[in-house]
Design a protein around this motif. Structure first.
Motif: not given
Length: 264
Positions: A123-126, A251-254, A84-85
């Motif tokens: 998880k990865t957070l950027i 825009n919906t990411l999920d 997730l950015v």
């Protein structure tokens, strides 16, 4: 002879007293040593416990990430699903142009929004900003609050990212905004749209986005939401609409592969 016996008796008593005193002092010293050792052991256990506790509460290490690596991740439709950015700049700066799949969580509001990021704890957070300073503060905040994989990426003034002007939202945000939306663009296949879809939704193919031209509202500030299976097709639709001058496109990411939606 009697005096000699008395003298010997006295000497024996004195010798016995000396031995008794010596034994008492020896016993006392032994007891003191044992107590000191016990105290030392207890102190050592407490210190070890504090060390272990401190180890458990230790923040995860914030990693750095190059702009090139972030852009490569954003350009890969599969890899972008693994992270997730987060753009920690102001909403105004975000609207002027941001990394393709980034959501906006300004630094000054991030502490109050940690609950929204709970699903990303392991998880990865950027994170990124303009120069890396604000995103560095945000990354430190997340690391201190138990997020395991936090990365601070080059800012938009440090790397020439491919910036976009539509926004990105999570599936939960879509559910909150759907009733106030002027238009929802569903970029799934027609068969899935026909099974069920949101009110106010229109269906278009990602290969025929020009079909949207006659469906878009006249008001360029109208709230328009896009969604699909995973956020990839809907991203292209959102970009197409934003390029036509619409200023409130999200825009919906999920997508429906990642979240079970209640369409009504």
């Amino acid at each position: 002879m009697k005096k000699t016996r008395n003298l010997l008796l006295l000497m024996g008593i004195l010798a016995l007293a000396a031995v008794s005193t010596s034994c008492g002092e020896s016993g006392k010293a032994s007891s003191g040593t044992t107590a000191a050792a016990a105290a030392s052991d207890q102190g050592g256990s407490e210190a070890q416990g504090k060390t272990e506790k401190a180890g458990e509460e230790k923040s995860s290490e914030v990693k750095t990430m190059s702009g090139a690596d972030l852009q490569a991740l954003e350009d890969d439709k599969d890899k972008k699903e693994t992270a997730l950015v987060i753009d920690v700049r102001s909403p105004e700066e975000y609207a002027e142009g941001h990394v393709k799949f980034a959501v906006n969580m300004p630094l000054d509001t991030l502490k109050d929004r940690l609950g929204e990021l709970e699903p990303w704890k392991d998880k990865t957070l950027i994170l990124y900003c303009n120069s890396g300073k604000k995103s560095g503060e945000a990354a430190k905040l997340l690391a201190e609050n138990g997020f395991k994989d936090v990365r601070n990426a080059d800012g938009v003034k440090q790397y020439d990212y491919k910036l976009v002007k539509y926004g990105n939202i999570t599936g939960e945000e879509l559910m909150k905004k759907k009733d106030e939306a002027d238009l929802i663009v569903d970029v799934r296949e027609a068969k899935d749209y026909e099974k069920d879809h949101f009110d106010k939704a229109v269906n278009v193919s990602v290969d025929k986005l020009s079909d949207l031209d006659s469906l878009l509202p006249e008001n360029k500030d109208a709230l328009i939401l896009t969604h699909c299976y995973s956020g990839n097709r809907s991203q292209k639709a959102a970009e197409y609409i934003a390029d036509k001058g619409y200023t409130n496109v999200w825009n919906t990411l999920d997508g429906t592969k990642e979240m079970e939606y209640s369409f009504h």
